[in-house]
Enzyme design. Structure first.
Site, PDB file in Angstrom:
ATOM      1  N   ILE A  92       0.832  -1.201   0.000  1.00 59.98           N
ATOM      2  CA  ILE A  92       0.000   0.000   0.000  1.00 59.98           C
ATOM      3  C   ILE A  92       0.868   1.253   0.000  1.00 59.98           C
ATOM      4  O   ILE A  92       0.673   2.175  -0.789  1.00 59.98           O
ATOM      5  CB  ILE A  92      -0.946   0.008   1.216  1.00 59.98           C
ATOM      6  CG1 ILE A  92      -1.997  -1.098   1.066  1.00 59.98           C
ATOM      7  CG2 ILE A  92      -1.636   1.362   1.359  1.00 59.98           C
ATOM      8  CD1 ILE A  92      -2.841  -1.298   2.312  1.00 59.98           C
ATOM      9  N   SER A  95       3.121   1.479  -3.442  1.00 55.97           N
ATOM     10  CA  SER A  95       2.445   1.624  -4.727  1.00 55.97           C
ATOM     11  C   SER A  95       1.418   2.741  -4.711  1.00 55.97           C
ATOM     12  O   SER A  95       1.081   3.298  -5.737  1.00 55.97           O
ATOM     13  CB  SER A  95       1.736   0.317  -5.097  1.00 55.97           C
ATOM     14  OG  SER A  95       0.694   0.041  -4.196  1.00 55.97           O
ATOM     15  N   CYS A  96       0.920   3.067  -3.524  1.00 55.96           N
ATOM     16  CA  CYS A  96      -0.166   4.031  -3.452  1.00 55.96           C
ATOM     17  C   CYS A  96       0.364   5.458  -3.322  1.00 55.96           C
ATOM     18  O   CYS A  96       0.071   6.314  -4.117  1.00 55.96           O
ATOM     19  CB  CYS A  96      -1.076   3.699  -2.282  1.00 55.96           C
ATOM     20  SG  CYS A  96      -2.488   4.768  -2.194  1.00 55.96           S
ATOM     21  N   GLY A  97       1.136   5.684  -2.286  1.00 53.96           N
ATOM     22  CA  GLY A  97       1.749   6.991  -2.092  1.00 53.96           C
ATOM     23  C   GLY A  97       0.776   8.140  -2.165  1.00 53.96           C
ATOM     24  O   GLY A  97       0.060   8.419  -1.225  1.00 53.96           O
ATOM     25  N   VAL A  98       0.733   8.823  -3.312  1.00 56.54           N
ATOM     26  CA  VAL A  98      -0.096  10.010  -3.450  1.00 56.54           C
ATOM     27  C   VAL A  98      -1.508   9.685  -3.930  1.00 56.54           C
ATOM     28  O   VAL A  98      -2.309  10.598  -4.129  1.00 56.54           O
ATOM     29  CB  VAL A  98       0.559  11.020  -4.430  1.00 56.54           C
ATOM     30  CG1 VAL A  98       1.889  11.486  -3.885  1.00 56.54           C
ATOM     31  CG2 VAL A  98       0.736  10.392  -5.799  1.00 56.54           C
TER      32      VAL A  98
END
Length: 253
Positions: A92, A95-98
């Site tokens: 999470i 890969s998700c970050g922003v």
């Protein structure tokens, strides 16, 4: 011009270990470190309840002395489950970050939306800043600490914690509830100093907190998460009034 001694807020690193292995490092104000660790682990999905914590203990150095800035967490969770939770959180965060939408979807897959019939009078909510300031001993001395406090619907404070980090203060308050066996906090209001960020709403939602209030503004992502997770968000809280951004049915005029 004159010279005077000035009290400063203390900031030191805290190393959190899992079964002797280094896990994470955070900058915090010393004190209530075990609560900080428990609240952080709950919010991040590494534990689900107090029963999954076997022990949180101080790291002992080679001379047999307790390290003031290192603690070791022993969980009562199968090794495979711990690896799965770590892998999920790494995926999470990396890969998700922003990507706010993905963050919210990932969180909502592992928690239930807050279900609470809690209602609080507006006049009680307006009184909370003064009540919290009265209890902020360290802030009164230094002027450099954030605070997080848990209140009941009548405005009685259950716990208040201070830290140089706003998120740490929230983790400490929620960690107190973890050890006190008070989860979920669906009949509880969390008040924080400063602004209302996505991370703070995330921590509140995981703990089942019904209402979160702040003296400053919420971010757009915090409001989106509050709506999705069933948390009432209150911003710009002053003695003269406040703004309600999500789930206003819990606020009585």
């Amino acid at each position: 011009m004159r010279s005077e001694a000035d009290a400063l807020a203390i900031e030191e690193p805290l190393e959190i270990r899992f079964a002797g292995k280094r896990f994470t490092l955070t900058m915090r104000t010393p004190g209530h470190d075990e609560e900080l660790a428990a609240g952080f682990l709950l919010a991040e999905g590494f534990i689900r309840s107090r029963t999954e914590i076997d022990e949180i203990r101080r790291v002992i150095d080679r001379k047999g002395h307790a390290e003031p800035n290192a603690i070791d967490v022993i969980l009562k969770v199968p090794a495979d489950a711990i690896r799965q939770r770590m892998r999920r959180n790494f995926t999470i965060s990396s890969s998700c970050g922003v990507c706010g939408k993905t963050s919210i979807e990932s969180l909502m897959r592992r928690i239930e939306p807050v279900q609470s019939a809690m209602k609080v009078r507006g006049v009680t909510i307006s009184s909370l800043p003064a009540r919290m300031r009265t209890a902020q001993e360290a802030f009164a001395a230094t002027g450099g600490l954030h605070a997080a406090a848990l209140f009941d619907p009548a405005g009685t404070v259950h716990v208040i914690r201070e830290d140089v980090g706003r998120h740490n203060a929230v983790d400490k308050a929620i960690g107190w509830a973890v050890f006190a066996g008070k989860l979920p906090l669906d009949e509880t209001l969390l008040m924080v100093s400063g602004r209302l960020s996505f991370e703070i709403v995330q921590k509140a939602a995981v703990a089942g907190i019904a209402i979160v209030a702040a003296v400053s503004a919420p971010s757009s992502l915090a409001v989106e998460l509050g709506e999705e997770s069933g948390v009432t968000l209150i911003g710009f809280l002053r003695e003269s009034g406040f703004n309600v951004y999500t789930h206003p049915e819990r606020v009585k005029v």
